[in-house]
Scaffold this motif. Sequence first.
Motif, PDB file in Angstrom:
ATOM      1  N   GLU A   1      -2.240  26.732  25.533  1.00 56.92           N
ATOM      2  CA  GLU A   1      -3.320  27.150  24.747  1.00 56.92           C
ATOM      3  C   GLU A   1      -3.505  26.284  23.658  1.00 56.92           C
ATOM      4  O   GLU A   1      -2.784  25.398  23.452  1.00 56.92           O
ATOM      5  CB  GLU A   1      -2.820  28.446  23.873  1.00 56.92           C
ATOM      6  CG  GLU A   1      -2.869  29.549  24.907  1.00 56.92           C
ATOM      7  CD  GLU A   1      -2.155  30.944  24.204  1.00 56.92           C
ATOM      8  OE1 GLU A   1      -1.906  31.168  23.003  1.00 56.92           O
ATOM      9  OE2 GLU A   1      -2.441  31.929  25.018  1.00 56.92           O
ATOM     10  N   MET A   2      -4.847  26.315  23.012  1.00 59.15           N
ATOM     11  CA  MET A   2      -5.093  25.167  22.043  1.00 59.15           C
ATOM     12  C   MET A   2      -4.830  25.551  20.688  1.00 59.15           C
ATOM     13  O   MET A   2      -4.439  24.625  20.047  1.00 59.15           O
ATOM     14  CB  MET A   2      -6.693  25.083  22.091  1.00 59.15           C
ATOM     15  CG  MET A   2      -7.360  24.703  23.268  1.00 59.15           C
ATOM     16  SD  MET A   2      -6.974  23.003  23.565  1.00 59.15           S
ATOM     17  CE  MET A   2      -8.009  22.106  22.186  1.00 59.15           C
TER      18      MET A   2
ATOM     19  N   VAL B   1      -0.021  18.622  20.024  1.00 57.41           N
ATOM     20  CA  VAL B   1       1.173  18.694  19.880  1.00 57.41           C
ATOM     21  C   VAL B   1       1.874  17.779  20.377  1.00 57.41           C
ATOM     22  O   VAL B   1       3.206  17.343  19.811  1.00 57.41           O
ATOM     23  CB  VAL B   1       1.413  19.816  20.843  1.00 57.41           C
ATOM     24  CG1 VAL B   1       1.070  19.677  22.314  1.00 57.41           C
ATOM     25  CG2 VAL B   1       3.087  20.321  20.884  1.00 57.41           C
ATOM     26  N   TRP B   2       1.629  16.802  21.248  1.00 57.52           N
ATOM     27  CA  TRP B   2       2.320  15.441  21.761  1.00 57.52           C
ATOM     28  C   TRP B   2       2.550  14.509  20.773  1.00 57.52           C
ATOM     29  O   TRP B   2       3.769  13.823  20.702  1.00 57.52           O
ATOM     30  CB  TRP B   2       1.555  14.897  22.865  1.00 57.52           C
ATOM     31  CG  TRP B   2       1.263  16.003  24.096  1.00 57.52           C
ATOM     32  CD1 TRP B   2       1.930  16.503  24.883  1.00 57.52           C
ATOM     33  CD2 TRP B   2      -0.085  16.599  24.106  1.00 57.52           C
ATOM     34  NE1 TRP B   2       1.428  17.357  25.586  1.00 57.52           N
ATOM     35  CE2 TRP B   2       0.073  17.703  25.164  1.00 57.52           C
ATOM     36  CE3 TRP B   2      -1.224  16.413  23.359  1.00 57.52           C
ATOM     37  CZ2 TRP B   2      -1.103  18.238  25.343  1.00 57.52           C
ATOM     38  CZ3 TRP B   2      -2.241  17.170  23.737  1.00 57.52           C
ATOM     39  CH2 TRP B   2      -2.254  18.201  24.805  1.00 57.52           C
TER      40      TRP B   2
ATOM     41  N   ASP C   1       7.462  23.775  26.129  1.00 55.20           N
ATOM     42  CA  ASP C   1       6.051  23.161  26.751  1.00 55.20           C
ATOM     43  C   ASP C   1       4.775  24.009  26.841  1.00 55.20           C
ATOM     44  O   ASP C   1       3.791  23.919  27.533  1.00 55.20           O
ATOM     45  CB  ASP C   1       6.294  22.870  28.203  1.00 55.20           C
ATOM     46  CG  ASP C   1       6.806  23.859  29.245  1.00 55.20           C
ATOM     47  OD1 ASP C   1       6.870  25.140  28.737  1.00 55.20           O
ATOM     48  OD2 ASP C   1       6.816  23.617  30.351  1.00 55.20           O
TER      49      ASP C   1
ATOM     50  N   TRP D   1       3.908  25.320  23.829  1.00 56.47           N
ATOM     51  CA  TRP D   1       3.614  25.137  22.173  1.00 56.47           C
ATOM     52  C   TRP D   1       2.230  24.664  22.366  1.00 56.47           C
ATOM     53  O   TRP D   1       1.694  23.800  23.017  1.00 56.47           O
ATOM     54  CB  TRP D   1       4.275  24.213  21.698  1.00 56.47           C
ATOM     55  CG  TRP D   1       4.453  24.414  20.332  1.00 56.47           C
ATOM     56  CD1 TRP D   1       3.723  23.891  19.214  1.00 56.47           C
ATOM     57  CD2 TRP D   1       5.307  25.378  19.567  1.00 56.47           C
ATOM     58  NE1 TRP D   1       4.051  24.566  17.774  1.00 56.47           N
ATOM     59  CE2 TRP D   1       5.192  25.209  18.051  1.00 56.47           C
ATOM     60  CE3 TRP D   1       6.182  26.209  19.869  1.00 56.47           C
ATOM     61  CZ2 TRP D   1       5.745  25.881  17.035  1.00 56.47           C
ATOM     62  CZ3 TRP D   1       6.845  27.065  19.086  1.00 56.47           C
ATOM     63  CH2 TRP D   1       6.428  27.022  17.611  1.00 56.47           C
TER      64      TRP D   1
ATOM     65  N   VAL E   1      -1.655  23.220  21.596  1.00 56.65           N
ATOM     66  CA  VAL E   1      -2.239  22.010  21.292  1.00 56.65           C
ATOM     67  C   VAL E   1      -2.123  21.671  19.815  1.00 56.65           C
ATOM     68  O   VAL E   1      -1.593  20.805  19.370  1.00 56.65           O
ATOM     69  CB  VAL E   1      -3.480  21.661  22.076  1.00 56.65           C
ATOM     70  CG1 VAL E   1      -4.033  20.107  21.562  1.00 56.65           C
ATOM     71  CG2 VAL E   1      -3.408  21.794  23.665  1.00 56.65           C
ATOM     72  N   PHE E   2      -2.803  22.623  19.123  1.00 52.93           N
ATOM     73  CA  PHE E   2      -2.980  22.513  17.691  1.00 52.93           C
ATOM     74  C   PHE E   2      -2.192  23.612  16.971  1.00 52.93           C
ATOM     75  O   PHE E   2      -2.618  24.870  17.046  1.00 52.93           O
ATOM     76  CB  PHE E   2      -4.502  22.441  17.143  1.00 52.93           C
ATOM     77  CG  PHE E   2      -5.304  21.165  17.682  1.00 52.93           C
ATOM     78  CD1 PHE E   2      -4.986  20.065  17.417  1.00 52.93           C
ATOM     79  CD2 PHE E   2      -5.943  21.363  18.689  1.00 52.93           C
ATOM     80  CE1 PHE E   2      -5.641  18.898  17.758  1.00 52.93           C
ATOM     81  CE2 PHE E   2      -6.866  20.307  19.374  1.00 52.93           C
ATOM     82  CZ  PHE E   2      -6.498  19.215  18.805  1.00 52.93           C
TER      83      PHE E   2
ATOM     84  N   GLU F   1      -0.297  14.950  27.942  1.00 58.00           N
ATOM     85  CA  GLU F   1       0.173  15.379  29.378  1.00 58.00           C
ATOM     86  C   GLU F   1       0.162  14.138  30.153  1.00 58.00           C
ATOM     87  O   GLU F   1       0.998  13.963  31.077  1.00 58.00           O
ATOM     88  CB  GLU F   1      -0.395  16.628  29.966  1.00 58.00           C
ATOM     89  CG  GLU F   1      -0.136  17.798  29.006  1.00 58.00           C
ATOM     90  CD  GLU F   1       1.232  18.305  29.240  1.00 58.00           C
ATOM     91  OE1 GLU F   1       1.918  17.936  29.931  1.00 58.00           O
ATOM     92  OE2 GLU F   1       1.569  19.158  28.076  1.00 58.00           O
TER      93      GLU F   1
END
Lengths: 605, 605
Positions: free
Chosen positions: A140-141, B222-223, B234, B236, B238-239, B388
């Motif tokens: 998810e974003m 996230v990365w 994995d 989690w 993105v923001f 990713e």
Amino acid sequence: MSITLDRPVADAASDAVTAWLQKFEAALTAGDTKAAAALFVTDGFWRDFLTFTWNLKTCESPAEIEAMLNATLPTTTPKNFHIAEPAEAADGIISAWINFETATARGWGQIRLRDGLCWTLLTTMTELKGFEEKRGPAREMGAEHGVDRHRKTWLERRQQEQAELGHTTQPYALVIGGGQGGLGLGARLKRLGVPAIIVDKHPRPGDQWRSRYKSLCLHDPVWYDHMPYLPFPDHWPVFSPKDKIGDWLEMYAKVMELNTWNATTADHAEWDDTRKEWVVQLTREGKQVTLRPKHLVLATGLSAIPNLPTTKGAETFHGEQVHSSQYKSGQNYAGKKAVVIGSNNSAFDICGDLWEHGADVTMIQRSSTHIARSDSLMELALGGLYSEAALAAGVTTDKADMLFASVPYKILHEFQIPVYAEMKRRDADLYERLEKAGFMLDFGDDGSGLFMKYLRRGSGYYIDVGAAELVANGSVKLKSRVTVEEITPTGVKFSDGSELPADLIVYATGYSSMNGWAAKLISQDVADKVGKCWGLGSGTTKDPGPWEGELRNMWKPTAVENLWFHGGNLHQSRHYSKFVALQLKARLEGIPTPVYGKPDVHHKA
Amino acid sequence: MSITLDRPVADAASDAVTAWLQKFEAALTAGDTKAAAALFVTDGFWRDFLTFTWNLKTCESPAEIEAMLNATLPTTTPKNFHIAEPAEAADGIISAWINFETATARGWGQIRLRDGLCWTLLTTMTELKGFEEKRGPAREMGAEHGVDRHRKTWLERRQQEQAELGHTTQPYALVIGGGQGGLGLGARLKRLGVPAIIVDKHPRPGDQWRSRYKSLCLHDPVWYDHMPYLPFPDHWPVFSPKDKIGDWLEMYAKVMELNTWNATTADHAEWDDTRKEWVVQLTREGKQVTLRPKHLVLATGLSAIPNLPTTKGAETFHGEQVHSSQYKSGQNYAGKKAVVIGSNNSAFDICGDLWEHGADVTMIQRSSTHIARSDSLMELALGGLYSEAALAAGVTTDKADMLFASVPYKILHEFQIPVYAEMKRRDADLYERLEKAGFMLDFGDDGSGLFMKYLRRGSGYYIDVGAAELVANGSVKLKSRVTVEEITPTGVKFSDGSELPADLIVYATGYSSMNGWAAKLISQDVADKVGKCWGLGSGTTKDPGPWEGELRNMWKPTAVENLWFHGGNLHQSRHYSKFVALQLKARLEGIPTPVYGKPDVHHKA
């Protein structure tokens, strides 16, 4: 140093697997179940987790495979079988990882070929098409970019979920028991979008561990113990102390956003056959709540219902009597006399703890016990799959779980016997001294040792983390080959006429079948309908036949509609929670789940 | 599909690196610093993290390299330089990962060759010999097997540590600030066995995030954001939403067993030159405590000291005035008038939040701002290292951090300029509409965009997660090319003579240098002696020269004995905490740490 080349797999072993898969797929596509079954050796096995059978099911001969395919092939539409990594050949066996798909799902498997035919095939469901977990590139974003006057923040949505679920909306699944089993399953359900509540009587997640006797550590090593999705960091100790695991589980419930209801007891459950849902009465922080989930999962563990013998005179005892599950610490027993009835894991741990606190301890051994030293077990039994060496060899936790599952239960003991023969040789000195001290040892009826005992009866062993030495050297006294006849106000009388004075009696007498929880929560009728949980039907001690091929009632549909049992050690909870979650998700989404090979119920408990 | 072959690396690119390393090591072994320096191209760089310099130091020419080696080689004893993985060749540059060691440590590096000579070399310390972290095969056992009448459980040892540290024993390091920076550093210190306490004024770890305005999410994906040792699972987002990060940090402090003192303020610190330790007065849950740590780390973040302008008439204002760091939510401002002074990240986020709550918002832009759309930034600027796709290409978080560090600051802008040229092209429509609305845009003095602005001045940009559109389309009103002259009881008067009525004034006016915290906690003298923190000395706007080559005072020895500054975004906190921790560990263990190239202090703030 190693180099990675991007080129098709074209070694002889991989070619052999690819050729077999092509023939297999051709037979399946043609609906020729006889031809498909003929691709297995006569002593071949096919173990399936959901992909063909919507069950956990092992077919143990070409004939059983053909029968299974006759029933399942029309609705399965399997295709696209292919090798996932280069095959390996050793000792006349070619083994390989495979991928495939069905009409509704994607699958991952492991195959072993012998003389060009299949000896063992494991097929497992990894995800339902269209209902994949949102992870990696599909995550998810989190932030919704753009502006929106009605947006809810993550916190508001989370608070809303917690306010509504169980109040204005109903969970699809209710999981009873919030230990590692319930939490791991809860995490899988959460990621699959299955609304679930996990109830537990303890105030906080992790309290199941925190509340046990203080010296308790996990008896299995860290590589075996990871929870789903969130592995321990690489400094985590080999044997997790109980309070540290407690903290980890509490954190896990929080960051995985599980809907855990702690300080909650499940008091009664009843199936509403009209609405096809359970009606469950709970007491949450003192208040009555009724939930109406479609599915009820008992994740109370193998050690949920203490087996407390009713002994003549027990009510007259002046000292303290506790079941091992209630035992906390020997700190009040320095210089006092303790009798521990039992000679398995808990008995040894508690004897050790009492001795460390200066108590005068006697262990009562009623029947023989298998002892496996923790170090030997790690090295000989688990090391190939769960260790730093295994990780270094590319055996990830996921692969280790699959390899463990890939050996059919029917022949698993054959792989275990040499391991324990070696253990017997290696630790001969300890075993000899234990026997000299009067201890009755065994290695299982057929010498197959600890894990088979665990699967067959869930009892009868001690993973020695040190206390065996106390028995061997007499620090902890031993009374064996007796049973308890009577409790007196001041001690214990035995079948040989002897008597021991006691200030404390600990009943390390084990636990009864998980369906006892169904009796307690629902009714004895329902518990009897479900029948015994756990055990393989091997016909060995405490595991009556007939042979079942899978653990009874675990992680798969039972004889009672929408009632499930989840549990086992951390490895099993981690691996099998995946399949419980996929079964529930499929039912939530209305995907047909025709169950093949539901066994008859032979034993009530 | 890929195959792994176990054979020596023997491709031409790897051979070239190996040949260079052999010549380099031969020169170093011979003490021939001129020969070693001559192995670099004339515009070559060597960036070292601790291994030679016990500093974070970039040498920017063969002459600087020679001077550095002349000073450091006698005590370093470097050896065993070798390639760690096959080299890669592209566009005339051969790049490779290398390993090496010194007398006291092991190192990991990255090298780029051009025409057989070194263009860039990064050398970083991974561990001190004899003081390695206990992880993987060296992890602790957790359970002490055997029996011991005096054993302490994990919980007892943990409770004892918490009871003693800061009371009967002193922490070696005191970390002020328990946000992501302090906690990540705390975790590294814990794993290295450096006794540390982390103090934070908030009641719970994570409250720094929880207490901010409700729509806040991380602006980096996230990365880029993992904490040391315990990566996000994995799924989690993105923001990360602020409260979710708050929960993660709280969990992190717990499971990493950090000694966090929350609800604690550091009131005053003073250096005791006789005992060579700090004397720090704290208030912990209302009680006075004095600590005597050897080292003091200010990890209060880049945004610790609000920059609050003193504006004529501010005290007469009838409405509410807050600095952006105190702003919580626009929920009370529906239909009311808000003026937000500033046009960077916080200003946009707050304007968006106010608009979403129905306020009538005006943004005041005093100077030009760089706007980078979050999507474009992820794809164009970060995607190669933190995504990713990067993970799929084998760029782990550790490698991404190293690659980021491998490009010397001196030439980093050259790599950034084309990225932002592309962004300008791609998002031309948004930029055009913003300019039409009167917004003053820039891409940095030299067009090098966001990250260079961040490094040079820590301000001057907005990572657009949606609110730029509100300014472009007039939903949020804009007043630019003005300064605030005066606050009246009912609004704001500007330099162009105009006036705006206001119920709320938000000062999104940024933060001052981290050494302001040293002034606050210790003294202005000490803050002046340390000098300005952050910034490269590029001579661009708000980053006065002279050129420094590294960020001023960050993560390395300062002009004040045993005083350290730690902070930055999540990526920087994660990577550089490793080097702060190693510097402290070396000092704890009495390993000589001769610092090479401590810069002069040119600016007080």
